[in-house]
Design a protein around this motif. Structure first.
Motif, PDB file in Angstrom:
ATOM      1  N   ASP A 106       0.765  -1.324  -0.145  1.00 55.83           N
ATOM      2  CA  ASP A 106       0.184  -0.032  -0.002  1.00 55.83           C
ATOM      3  C   ASP A 106       0.886   1.238  -0.076  1.00 55.83           C
ATOM      4  N   CYS A 110       0.910   4.716  -2.447  1.00 58.84           N
ATOM      5  CA  CYS A 110       0.570   6.142  -2.338  1.00 58.84           C
ATOM      6  C   CYS A 110       2.288   6.768  -2.773  1.00 58.84           C
ATOM      7  N   TYR A 111       3.250   6.239  -2.618  1.00 61.75           N
ATOM      8  CA  TYR A 111       4.510   6.721  -2.977  1.00 61.75           C
ATOM      9  C   TYR A 111       4.596   7.129  -4.579  1.00 61.75           C
ATOM     10  N   THR A 114      -0.092  10.229  -4.754  1.00 63.31           N
ATOM     11  CA  THR A 114      -0.085  11.537  -4.156  1.00 63.31           C
ATOM     12  C   THR A 114       0.587  11.804  -2.928  1.00 63.31           C
ATOM     13  N   ILE A 116       1.505  10.495   1.144  1.00 59.99           N
ATOM     14  CA  ILE A 116       0.608  10.205   2.385  1.00 59.99           C
ATOM     15  C   ILE A 116       0.289  11.753   2.950  1.00 59.99           C
ATOM     16  N   GLY A 123       4.814  12.121  -2.524  1.00 58.03           N
ATOM     17  CA  GLY A 123       4.371  11.060  -3.683  1.00 58.03           C
ATOM     18  C   GLY A 123       5.406  11.757  -4.928  1.00 58.03           C
ATOM     19  N   SER A 129      -3.717   9.077  -8.260  1.00 59.99           N
ATOM     20  CA  SER A 129      -4.318   8.417  -7.011  1.00 59.99           C
ATOM     21  C   SER A 129      -3.642   7.244  -6.632  1.00 59.99           C
ATOM     22  N   PRO A 130      -3.624   6.905  -5.275  1.00 59.33           N
ATOM     23  CA  PRO A 130      -3.495   5.413  -4.850  1.00 59.33           C
ATOM     24  C   PRO A 130      -4.183   4.480  -5.555  1.00 59.33           C
TER      25      PRO A 130
END
Length: 280
Positions: A106, A110-111, A114, A116, A123, A129-130
């Motif tokens: 997960d 995110c990385y 956008t 965390i 990001g 988006s994730p």
């Protein structure tokens, strides 16, 4: 003359005709690693179960971080092999792309998108988006590693009894022109070359194997990954083909444009480019 020596001689002739300044690398999976290969330091085990349970020591992961493309760059400079395994993956993203763990973490979704909120992880914003990143990782799943090691080594060093699954060229525009047109010529496929989204190591392994699993011999033009550009020469890209397509190169290139007059003119530009970059 043995079949293997004929193939080697024909490979050298093809590489010379293309104007390559560097031998391609073969990529294979093996239960034994070649002596003298460069490998990342051992890192903590990665799994989405461990991530969600909070048991992955992220500080240690980043302390041991080593980009797959960076390790390959060092191997290229030393003309030796780069070697990876589940315990020596270097990069969490690379571990996924080389088939050592799945599904993707997960954190990486995110990385690469956008980030965390409320943390230093801003990001990379390569995907919007994730959720978009998760869809990419799910829709284009890398093949699970079929053996302990992923070995990337100069093509001529691949053992005769363990040929590479994939062959990667490192080249600039004029040489890429030759490779792309040759792929179309030997396959009679007008879409024989793909330039998908992905990570540097994904272009080398997961994307070519994905296309191969669909039954199509497709070359992958790669390193459109901004994070990996630091490990490439200026203007240089990767061009990866499955072994079966490389074998067609060897079989058919002498009947192609590579032996015609127009390519001779391009070779003059290749020579000027190599001189400009100090690669003569």
């Amino acid at each position: 003359m043995s079949a293997s020596s004929i193939a080697t001689a024909e490979a050298r002739a093809l590489h010379e005709a293309l104007g390559l300044s560097e031998e391609p690398y073969g990529i294979r999976y093996a239960d034994q690693a070649p002596a003298g290969g460069l490998a990342p330091e051992p890192g903590p085990a990665l799994s989405i179960e461990g991530e969600r349970a909070g048991t992955i020591p992220w500080t240690e992961v980043w302390e041991k971080f080593s980009c797959v493309m960076g390790k390959l760059w060092l191997a290229r400079k030393k003309n030796t092999a780069a070697v990876f395994e589940a315990a020596r993956y270097g990069c969490p993203g690379g571990s996924f792309y080389l088939g050592f763990h799945a599904p993707q973490l997960d954190f990486i979704t995110c990385y690469v998108s956008t980030g965390i909120p409320g943390t230093p992880v801003a990001g990379e914003r390569y995907l919007p988006s994730p959720a978009a990143a998760r869809r990419f990782f799910t829709d284009i799943p890398p093949r699970p590693a079929p053996a302990r090691y992923c070995v990337m080594e100069p093509l001529s060093r691949c053992p005769a009894d363990a040929p590479p699954e994939l062959v990667t060229f490192f080249a600039r525009g004029e040489v890429l022109t030759g490779l792309a047109n040759l792929a179309a010529f030997v396959t009679d496929d007008l879409e024989a070359v793909a330039a998908p989204f992905g990570a540097g190591c994904g272009f080398l392994v997961s994307w070519p194997l994905y296309y191969l699993a669909t039954g199509r011999l497709r070359a992958v033009l790669g390193c459109g990954d901004p994070s990996a550009r630091k490990w490439m020469r200026p203007d240089e890209m990767t061009f990866t083909v499955p072994r079966a397509l490389y074998d067609l190169f060897l079989e058919k290139w002498r009947d192609s444009f590579l032996t015609a007059g127009t390519w001779g003119q391009v070779r003059q530009k290749i020579a000027r480019s190599r001189k400009a970059w100090g690669e003569t």
